[in-house]
Enzyme design. Sequence first.
Site, PDB file in Angstrom:
ATOM      1  N   HIS A   1       0.859  -1.098   0.092  1.00  0.00           N
ATOM      2  CA  HIS A   1      -0.096  -0.092   0.021  1.00  0.00           C
ATOM      3  C   HIS A   1       0.864   1.245   0.047  1.00  0.00           C
ATOM      4  CE1 HIS A   1      -3.253   2.718   1.126  1.00  0.00           C
ATOM      5  NE2 HIS A   1      -3.972   1.903   0.573  1.00  0.00           N
TER       6      HIS A   1
ATOM      7  N   ASP B   1      -7.998  -5.537   0.077  1.00  0.00           N
ATOM      8  CA  ASP B   1      -8.364  -6.073  -0.999  1.00  0.00           C
ATOM      9  C   ASP B   1      -8.013  -7.935  -0.885  1.00  0.00           C
ATOM     10  OD1 ASP B   1      -9.742  -4.356  -2.240  1.00  0.00           O
ATOM     11  OD2 ASP B   1      -7.981  -3.474  -3.218  1.00  0.00           O
TER      12      ASP B   1
HETATM   13  N1  CMC Z   1       4.125  -7.520  -4.851  1.00  0.00           N
HETATM   14  C1  CMC Z   1       5.625  -7.306  -5.031  1.00  0.00           C
HETATM   15  N2  CMC Z   1       6.367  -6.469  -4.854  1.00  0.00           N
HETATM   16  C2  CMC Z   1       5.596  -5.337  -4.488  1.00  0.00           C
HETATM   17  C3  CMC Z   1       4.149  -5.211  -4.226  1.00  0.00           C
HETATM   18  C4  CMC Z   1       3.345  -6.507  -4.436  1.00  0.00           C
HETATM   19  N3  CMC Z   1       2.326  -6.330  -4.227  1.00  0.00           N
HETATM   20  N4  CMC Z   1       3.923  -3.923  -3.914  1.00  0.00           N
HETATM   21  C5  CMC Z   1       5.056  -3.179  -4.052  1.00  0.00           C
HETATM   22  N5  CMC Z   1       6.034  -4.024  -4.391  1.00  0.00           N
HETATM   23  C6  CMC Z   1       7.477  -3.532  -4.280  1.00  0.00           C
HETATM   24  C7  CMC Z   1       7.929  -2.755  -5.488  1.00  0.00           C
HETATM   25  O1  CMC Z   1       8.353  -3.819  -6.654  1.00  0.00           O
HETATM   26  C8  CMC Z   1       8.819  -1.843  -5.168  1.00  0.00           C
HETATM   27  O2  CMC Z   1      10.004  -2.646  -5.304  1.00  0.00           O
HETATM   28  P1  CMC Z   1      11.481  -1.797  -5.442  1.00  0.00           P
HETATM   29  O3  CMC Z   1      11.568  -0.582  -4.572  1.00  0.00           O
HETATM   30  O4  CMC Z   1      12.713  -2.716  -5.411  1.00  0.00           O
HETATM   31  O5  CMC Z   1      11.151  -1.213  -6.886  1.00  0.00           O
HETATM   32  C9  CMC Z   1       8.500  -1.567  -3.753  1.00  0.00           C
HETATM   33  O6  CMC Z   1       7.769  -2.772  -3.417  1.00  0.00           O
HETATM   34  C10 CMC Z   1       7.692  -0.281  -3.693  1.00  0.00           C
HETATM   35  O7  CMC Z   1       6.461  -0.234  -4.491  1.00  0.00           O
HETATM   36  P2  CMC Z   1       5.779   0.929  -5.316  1.00  0.00           P
HETATM   37  O8  CMC Z   1       5.178   0.365  -6.513  1.00  0.00           O
HETATM   38  O9  CMC Z   1       6.920   1.750  -5.314  1.00  0.00           O
HETATM   39  O10 CMC Z   1       4.798   1.444  -4.024  1.00  0.00           O
HETATM   40  P3  CMC Z   1       3.652   2.132  -4.373  1.00  0.00           P
HETATM   41  O11 CMC Z   1       3.359   2.959  -3.115  1.00  0.00           O
HETATM   42  O12 CMC Z   1       3.720   3.155  -5.696  1.00  0.00           O
HETATM   43  O13 CMC Z   1       2.416   1.135  -4.853  1.00  0.00           O
HETATM   44  C11 CMC Z   1       0.780  -0.313  -4.741  1.00  0.00           C
HETATM   45  C12 CMC Z   1       1.504   0.844  -3.866  1.00  0.00           C
HETATM   46  C13 CMC Z   1      -0.338  -0.497  -3.532  1.00  0.00           C
HETATM   47  C14 CMC Z   1       0.362   0.249  -6.083  1.00  0.00           C
HETATM   48  C15 CMC Z   1       1.429  -1.382  -4.922  1.00  0.00           C
HETATM   49  O14 CMC Z   1       1.931  -1.901  -3.699  1.00  0.00           O
HETATM   50  C16 CMC Z   1       0.714  -2.702  -5.684  1.00  0.00           C
HETATM   51  O15 CMC Z   1       0.768  -2.448  -6.868  1.00  0.00           O
HETATM   52  N6  CMC Z   1       0.140  -3.370  -4.850  1.00  0.00           N
HETATM   53  C17 CMC Z   1      -0.737  -4.662  -5.875  1.00  0.00           C
HETATM   54  C18 CMC Z   1      -1.953  -3.825  -5.960  1.00  0.00           C
HETATM   55  C19 CMC Z   1      -3.201  -3.783  -4.876  1.00  0.00           C
HETATM   56  O16 CMC Z   1      -2.970  -4.758  -3.935  1.00  0.00           O
HETATM   57  N7  CMC Z   1      -3.717  -2.683  -4.873  1.00  0.00           N
HETATM   58  C20 CMC Z   1      -4.597  -2.518  -3.905  1.00  0.00           C
HETATM   59  C21 CMC Z   1      -4.130  -1.092  -2.730  1.00  0.00           C
HETATM   60  S1  CMC Z   1      -5.389  -1.151  -1.334  1.00  0.00           S
HETATM   61  C22 CMC Z   1      -7.125  -0.948  -2.195  1.00  0.00           C
HETATM   62  C23 CMC Z   1      -6.945   0.570  -2.523  1.00  0.00           C
HETATM   63  O17 CMC Z   1      -6.577   1.604  -1.913  1.00  0.00           O
HETATM   64  O18 CMC Z   1      -7.394   0.619  -3.707  1.00  0.00           O
END
Ligand code: CMC
Length: 428
Positions: A306, A363
């Site tokens: 998240h 989720d």
């Molecule tokens: N699985 C594997 N690695 C992950 C994941 C994951 N679900 N989420 C983040 N990472 C890693 C990512 O690869 C990155 O690694 P590095 O620093 O080595 O490049 C690091 O963790 C930080 O990730 P980010 O994408 O920079 O973080 P963000 O804050 O931009 O993204 C997120 C947050 C929710 C989009 C992301 O965690 C994600 O894609 N999760 C899966 C989708 C999901 O479950 N979304 C629902 C969110 S809760 C409901 C809502 O609010 O809508």
Amino acid sequence: MSETNATLKLGDKELTMPVLSGTVGPDVVDIRKLYGQAGVFTYDPGFTSTGSCSSAITYIDGEAGVLLHRGYPIDQLAEQSTFMEVAYLLLHGELPAKDALDNFSYTISRHTMVHEQLATFYRGFRRDAHPMAIMCGVVGALSSFYHDSTDITDPKQREIASHRLIAKMPTIAAMAHKYSIGQPFLYPDNSLSYTGNFLRMTFGVPAEEYIVSPVIERAMDRIFILHADHEQNASTSTVRLAGSSGANPFACMAAGIACLWGPAHGGANEAALNMLREIGDVKRIPEYIARAKDKDDPFRLMGFGHRVYKNFDPRAKVMKQTADEVLAELNISDPVLDVAKELEQIALNDPYFIEKKLYPNVDFYSGVILNAIGFPTEMFTALFALARTVGWVAQWNEMISDPEQKIGRPRQLYTGPTQRDYVPVGQR
Ligand code: CMC
């Protein structure tokens, strides 16, 4: 808001900017005069360090795993309140007295029907249309039916539009489901609760009486509470941005729905269940954990991670407990739940997930519950949209009444060509 100052050294210039404090949470540096005084913008793609507004609705402390609506912790609301009460709280700022709650619930129930002509809109969609595609179109189209509540400068019209949106969203979502399975639409039954009415419109048929299960009704209501608002997330910011130009509330909600649809946001509940099904067996979990950690593989564990929560998502805790209750009540043993629980344990003990502070989010378990209740996966995000409408409406109202509100207009770091002369096509 109390004020201290921050100083920025930029070449030989020194700028003083006020630091504003809210009631709780990190202070913010007020950079509104930065460009005027120093001729520079800030650069923050994804708004990871940028506050776009002040708000008194929802507070999140991502490090501590805290989520408060108008000060009340989400677990207390999920356990002791109802969705209608939380809707009132988000809109009005205080928990209602019994009379106020009864009046509010009554008012919402009087707006549950949609214009009869709206039903014909559905027939224009392909039979297999995704419910979110239908929701985007139909909710936007509401602005063509309810002209008497699109003047955003009139507080009474804003209130009516807010009530209409909250009331009609279950009807619109249930109709999207009915359309996709070829069953007749059901009119709302206002003798039922908000959530009971939605369950009946979704799972009932005109030929038979539909008895609402109190356990499922409670679980569904709790899921709605858990999704009701979440501060300045992507879809809420979209609603605010769309609304900042003066667009009518129905159009703004359609914009919010479009943003919510993405798999990184609301679409994650659908994607999470699909992923759990694809894993299928606890034996295959290590393979998927390895893929999630592989930089060359775009795969991510859906329902994990998240932007704000760097500790457990407090909504996920309640969701997990609800999953256990619903499956016990329905006497279902779902192998997908076993995969989910095992995957959670393995990921929580894996250094990659520990270091990156990746925990299950709201989720991760919601899909298991919704599947057990009988919703097809394509409906999951539509349910999220239904519940989040309350938050969108509350945030939109707050924005319109804010004297500091301006059209949202971010700036950019330009990296394209500098000025050059046009070359006629024959000379290129
Ligand atoms: N699985 C594997 N690695 C992950 C994941 C994951 N679900 N989420 C983040 N990472 C890693 C990512 O690869 C990155 O690694 P590095 O620093 O080595 O490049 C690091 O963790 C930080 O990730 P980010 O994408 O920079 O973080 P963000 O804050 O931009 O993204 C997120 C947050 C929710 C989009 C992301 O965690 C994600 O894609 N999760 C899966 C989708 C999901 O479950 N979304 C629902 C969110 S809760 C409901 C809502 O609010 O809508």
